[in-house]
Design an enzyme around this catalytic site. Structure first.
Site, PDB file in Angstrom:
ATOM      1  N   HIS A   1       5.274  -6.561 -10.723  1.00  0.00           N
ATOM      2  CA  HIS A   1       5.224  -6.164  -9.324  1.00  0.00           C
ATOM      3  C   HIS A   1       4.302  -7.035  -8.473  1.00  0.00           C
ATOM      4  O   HIS A   1       4.537  -7.190  -7.275  1.00  0.00           O
ATOM      5  CB  HIS A   1       4.748  -4.703  -9.229  1.00  0.00           C
TER       6      HIS A   1
ATOM      7  N   GLY B   1       0.828  -1.200   0.000  1.00  0.00           N
ATOM      8  CA  GLY B   1       0.000   0.000   0.000  1.00  0.00           C
ATOM      9  C   GLY B   1       0.864   1.252   0.000  1.00  0.00           C
ATOM     10  O   GLY B   1       1.497   1.558  -1.002  1.00  0.00           O
TER      11      GLY B   1
ATOM     12  N   SER C   1       6.447  -4.744  -1.534  1.00  0.00           N
ATOM     13  CA  SER C   1       6.191  -3.357  -1.896  1.00  0.00           C
ATOM     14  C   SER C   1       6.338  -2.468  -0.660  1.00  0.00           C
ATOM     15  O   SER C   1       7.396  -2.471  -0.033  1.00  0.00           O
ATOM     16  CB  SER C   1       4.809  -3.258  -2.538  1.00  0.00           C
ATOM     17  N   TRP C   2       5.300  -1.700  -0.291  1.00  0.00           N
ATOM     18  CA  TRP C   2       5.386  -0.919   0.942  1.00  0.00           C
ATOM     19  C   TRP C   2       5.694  -1.823   2.138  1.00  0.00           C
ATOM     20  O   TRP C   2       6.374  -1.410   3.085  1.00  0.00           O
ATOM     21  CB  TRP C   2       4.092  -0.151   1.184  1.00  0.00           C
TER      22      TRP C   2
ATOM     23  N   ASP D   1       9.010  -4.972 -13.168  1.00  0.00           N
ATOM     24  CA  ASP D   1       8.238  -4.285 -12.138  1.00  0.00           C
ATOM     25  C   ASP D   1       8.150  -2.807 -12.502  1.00  0.00           C
ATOM     26  O   ASP D   1       9.153  -2.100 -12.509  1.00  0.00           O
ATOM     27  CB  ASP D   1       8.921  -4.463 -10.770  1.00  0.00           C
TER      28      ASP D   1
END
Length: 321
Positions: free
Chosen positions: A295, A44, A111-112, A267
């Site tokens: 990704h 996120g 990711s985050w 990605d």
């Protein structure tokens, strides 16, 4: 032979953990209660966890812990950006670890989630046995610019970028990140819903080759879209509440901890350069470049690599602890 996700499993524990006067975290556990503790950190910011995240891990070997970060998913209240910073999330992780009586754990995420995992490790290196991280994001200005200014991902997806900025005024389009934050924190509910869907659609289209042809009709959960857009814009407009180059400048605190870094060559959300830079400075990190992956955490090569990494890490931890 390519690996697939482990079969669906039920959670054996589900609860809401109060971490402040304002926030309660949705927390669940599955797998082997006596297994290697592993926590998965979702992306996120604001995306929330899902049932497939726990399927990266062998349920006989791992005690699998997952949760919705404060302000999103099934955590309460949701969405919320009140008392919601990276330091708050790091403190939440410690609250979870202490609540579950975990001494040390394997910290994983994408990711985050990789950013939060690294920031947590820097704050509490003695509590981390290892890392498995996917789609690396270091919260740098160049990464925000890549995603939201018109000189990065926009060069590959010009028509989708134009659709992304349609929710903004001409003036706001000069800095879409600030423009979106202004819209998403406004009292105009119709504009907020439209902007939330456009924000999520832009990221989904960049996440996977399979997602590039989707449109707004595929965004069927307005609550999820609102959480993702509001909380992401809140973090990114504030540079994720981290100093520029914070992770690289503090990498010495975790450099002795083993890590497996998984990065799709294609990605378009978190380009390969970031993972390559991190691996070059981390002596105990092994970078695996996935030649036909983007990704998303659920592309074939990414699933294969993550499941194998989890098995290899389990074998290593069982041998060394």
């Amino acid at each position: 032979m390519s690996r697939t996700l482990f079969p669906k499993i039920s959670v054996y524990s589900k609860q809401w953990l109060k971490v402040s006067e304002h926030h309660q975290l949705y927390l669940e556990q599955s797998g082997n209660p006596k297994g290697i503790p592993v926590i998965y950190l979702h992306g996120g910011p604001g995306a929330g966890t899902n049932e497939h995240n726990r399927r990266y891990f062998d349920p006989e070997k791992y005690r699998i812990i997952s949760f919705d970060q404060r302000g999103c998913g099934r955590s309460l209240p949701s969405p919320s950006i009140i008392e919601n910073t990276t330091n708050d999330l790091i403190a939440d992780l410690e609250s979870i670890r202490e609540h579950l009586a975990v001494d040390k754990w394997l910290v994983t995420g994408g990711s985050w989630g990789s950013t939060l995992a690294l920031a947590y490790g820097i704050a509490y290196p003695e509590k981390v046995m290892g890392f498995i991280l996917r789609g690396l994001f270091l919260a740098s200005k160049s990464e925000y610019d890549w995603l939201y200014q018109n000189d990065g991902a926009e060069k590959f997806f010009p028509e989708y970028y134009q659709e992304f900025v349609e929710s903004l005024s001409e003036q706001q389009r000069h800095c879409p990140l600030a423009g979106y934050h202004q819209v998403l924190t406004s009292s105009n509910e119709v504009a907020v819903i439209a902007a939330s869907k456009a924000w999520l659609l832009w990221e989904l289209r960049l996440s996977s080759i399979e997602h590039q042809h989707i449109d707004k009709t595929h965004i069927d959960d307005p609550h999820q879209a609102h959480c993702m857009a509001l909380i992401s814009s809140h973090y990114f407009i504030n540079h994720c509440f981290l100093a520029e180059n914070y992770i690289l400048d503090n990498l010495d605190k975790i450099t002795d901890i083993p890590a497996i870094l998984l990065q799709g060559r294609y990605d378009m959300v978190c380009p390969l350069h970031t993972a390559s830079l991190l691996a070059s400075k981390w002596q105990n990190a092994q970078l695996q470049i996935l030649p036909m992956a983007g990704h998303s955490g659920f592309e074939r090569q990414t699933i294969d690599a993550f499941c194998k990494a989890a098995d290899n890490m389990a074998n290593f931890l069982l041998e060394t602890n």
